[in-house]
Write an enzyme that holds these catalytic residues in place. Structure first.
Site, PDB file in Angstrom:
ATOM      1  N   CYS A 296       0.844  -1.205   0.000  1.00 29.98           N
ATOM      2  CA  CYS A 296       0.000   0.000   0.000  1.00 29.98           C
ATOM      3  C   CYS A 296       0.877   1.253   0.000  1.00 29.98           C
ATOM      4  O   CYS A 296       0.547   2.250  -0.640  1.00 29.98           O
ATOM      5  CB  CYS A 296      -0.933   0.005   1.204  1.00 29.98           C
ATOM      6  SG  CYS A 296      -2.372  -1.079   1.020  1.00 29.98           S
TER       7      CYS A 296
ATOM      8  N   ASP B 124      10.329  -6.985  -8.457  1.00 26.86           N
ATOM      9  CA  ASP B 124      10.570  -7.559  -7.130  1.00 26.86           C
ATOM     10  C   ASP B 124      11.958  -7.123  -6.657  1.00 26.86           C
ATOM     11  O   ASP B 124      12.936  -7.170  -7.411  1.00 26.86           O
ATOM     12  CB  ASP B 124      10.478  -9.086  -7.188  1.00 26.86           C
ATOM     13  CG  ASP B 124      10.364  -9.704  -5.804  1.00 26.86           C
ATOM     14  OD1 ASP B 124       9.309 -10.276  -5.488  1.00 26.86           O
ATOM     15  OD2 ASP B 124      11.341  -9.605  -5.024  1.00 26.86           O
TER      16      ASP B 124
ATOM     17  N   HIS C 217      -6.208  -2.651  -1.262  1.00 26.55           N
ATOM     18  CA  HIS C 217      -5.655  -3.688  -0.398  1.00 26.55           C
ATOM     19  C   HIS C 217      -6.589  -4.898  -0.298  1.00 26.55           C
ATOM     20  O   HIS C 217      -7.712  -4.785   0.194  1.00 26.55           O
ATOM     21  CB  HIS C 217      -5.387  -3.137   1.009  1.00 26.55           C
ATOM     22  CG  HIS C 217      -4.728  -4.140   1.905  1.00 26.55           C
ATOM     23  ND1 HIS C 217      -3.360  -4.261   2.022  1.00 26.55           N
ATOM     24  CD2 HIS C 217      -5.251  -5.112   2.703  1.00 26.55           C
ATOM     25  CE1 HIS C 217      -3.074  -5.243   2.858  1.00 26.55           C
ATOM     26  NE2 HIS C 217      -4.199  -5.773   3.288  1.00 26.55           N
TER      27      HIS C 217
ATOM     28  N   ASN D 145       1.554 -16.894  -3.941  1.00 25.92           N
ATOM     29  CA  ASN D 145       1.677 -17.477  -2.605  1.00 25.92           C
ATOM     30  C   ASN D 145       0.496 -17.011  -1.764  1.00 25.92           C
ATOM     31  O   ASN D 145       0.209 -15.808  -1.701  1.00 25.92           O
ATOM     32  CB  ASN D 145       2.997 -17.049  -1.962  1.00 25.92           C
ATOM     33  CG  ASN D 145       4.195 -17.607  -2.708  1.00 25.92           C
ATOM     34  OD1 ASN D 145       4.123 -18.672  -3.306  1.00 25.92           O
ATOM     35  ND2 ASN D 145       5.296 -16.881  -2.690  1.00 25.92           N
TER      36      ASN D 145
ATOM     37  N   GLY E 276       3.577 -19.760   1.937  1.00 25.20           N
ATOM     38  CA  GLY E 276       4.800 -19.004   1.670  1.00 25.20           C
ATOM     39  C   GLY E 276       4.593 -17.514   1.475  1.00 25.20           C
ATOM     40  O   GLY E 276       5.503 -16.804   1.051  1.00 25.20           O
TER      41      GLY E 276
ATOM     42  N   HIS F 230      -0.547 -10.423  -4.530  1.00 23.46           N
ATOM     43  CA  HIS F 230       0.358 -10.117  -5.640  1.00 23.46           C
ATOM     44  C   HIS F 230       0.601 -11.363  -6.456  1.00 23.46           C
ATOM     45  O   HIS F 230       0.684 -12.464  -5.913  1.00 23.46           O
ATOM     46  CB  HIS F 230       1.689  -9.544  -5.127  1.00 23.46           C
ATOM     47  CG  HIS F 230       2.333 -10.344  -4.038  1.00 23.46           C
ATOM     48  ND1 HIS F 230       1.921 -10.289  -2.724  1.00 23.46           N
ATOM     49  CD2 HIS F 230       3.341 -11.249  -4.078  1.00 23.46           C
ATOM     50  CE1 HIS F 230       2.655 -11.102  -1.995  1.00 23.46           C
ATOM     51  NE2 HIS F 230       3.515 -11.713  -2.790  1.00 23.46           N
TER      52      HIS F 230
HETATM   53  P1  AMP Z   1       5.467 -13.444  -1.048  1.00 27.30           P
HETATM   54  O1  AMP Z   1       6.373 -14.423  -0.380  1.00 27.30           O
HETATM   55  O2  AMP Z   1       4.690 -14.078  -2.182  1.00 27.30           O
HETATM   56  O3  AMP Z   1       4.596 -12.687  -0.091  1.00 27.30           O
HETATM   57  O4  AMP Z   1       6.427 -12.439  -1.791  1.00 27.30           O
HETATM   58  C1  AMP Z   1       6.692 -11.142  -1.377  1.00 27.30           C
HETATM   59  C2  AMP Z   1       7.660 -10.596  -2.382  1.00 27.30           C
HETATM   60  O5  AMP Z   1       7.711  -9.205  -2.226  1.00 27.30           O
HETATM   61  C3  AMP Z   1       9.089 -11.136  -2.231  1.00 27.30           C
HETATM   62  O6  AMP Z   1       9.489 -11.753  -3.443  1.00 27.30           O
HETATM   63  C4  AMP Z   1       9.894  -9.879  -1.915  1.00 27.30           C
HETATM   64  O7  AMP Z   1      11.166  -9.896  -2.515  1.00 27.30           O
HETATM   65  C5  AMP Z   1       9.022  -8.779  -2.482  1.00 27.30           C
HETATM   66  N1  AMP Z   1       9.175  -7.473  -1.841  1.00 27.30           N
HETATM   67  C6  AMP Z   1       9.142  -7.182  -0.527  1.00 27.30           C
HETATM   68  N2  AMP Z   1       9.294  -5.867  -0.304  1.00 27.30           N
HETATM   69  C7  AMP Z   1       9.428  -5.298  -1.534  1.00 27.30           C
HETATM   70  C8  AMP Z   1       9.635  -3.967  -1.992  1.00 27.30           C
HETATM   71  N3  AMP Z   1       9.727  -2.936  -1.130  1.00 27.30           N
HETATM   72  N4  AMP Z   1       9.727  -3.740  -3.321  1.00 27.30           N
HETATM   73  C9  AMP Z   1       9.632  -4.770  -4.184  1.00 27.30           C
HETATM   74  N5  AMP Z   1       9.443  -6.053  -3.829  1.00 27.30           N
HETATM   75  C10 AMP Z   1       9.349  -6.319  -2.518  1.00 27.30           C
HETATM   76 ZN    ZN Z   2      -1.802  -3.297   1.121  1.00 24.49          ZN
END
Ligand code: AMP
Ligand code: ZN
Length: 111
Positions: free
Chosen positions: A7, A30, A46, A85, A91, A98
């Site tokens: 957000c 990412d 959200h 995920n 995970g 996302h």
């Molecule tokens: P998940 O495990 O599916 O919740 O994946 C979360 C993803 O968000 C991971 O691959 C992180 O590398 C990515 N992530 C976390 N913080 C950021 C950020 N500030 N900018 C870009 N990607 C992010």
């Molecule tokens: Zn959010």
């Protein structure tokens, strides 16, 4: 959601490498890529995860899904993998829904 990192990216309160934006969706790289190209497609609104999705979200979800191959092509991918995920046991670390879209290496990263 006040404490949600995605957000904050939507509100431009923290930086991200944004590749696509429209009224409803945002796409950014990412921060910790698992492949040559690794993008995240998120809704601006959200929503925690797929468990929170209902009938009313179906257009948004299909919009996210249909954006994936376009982004993949625009980023030079001939094939890609998509991952959603869902839940801590699935995970999920960031609880703002996302779609991971990634690819580009000879051998696809598998999680
Ligand atoms: P998940 O495990 O599916 O919740 O994946 C979360 C993803 O968000 C991971 O691959 C992180 O590398 C990515 N992530 C976390 N913080 C950021 C950020 N500030 N900018 C870009 N990607 C992010
Ligand atoms: Zn959010």
């Amino acid at each position: 959601m006040d404490n949600c990192i995605f957000c904050k990216i939507v509100k431009k309160e923290i930086p991200a490498s944004i590749l696509y934006e429209d009224e409803e969706l945002l796409v950014f790289k990412d921060i910790n890529p698992i492949d040559k190209v690794h993008l995240l497609i998120i809704p601006k609104k959200h929503i925690e995860n797929l468990f929170s999705c209902e009938e009313k979200h179906k257009e948004l979800l299909s919009k996210m899904m249909l954006l994936a191959p376009k982004l993949a092509k625009d980023n030079g991918l001939e094939g890609f993998r998509m991952m959603i995920n869902t839940g801590e046991k699935g995970g999920q670390e960031v609880f703002h829904i996302h779609f991971h879209v990634y690819g580009g290496s000879e051998e696809l990263a598998k999680i």
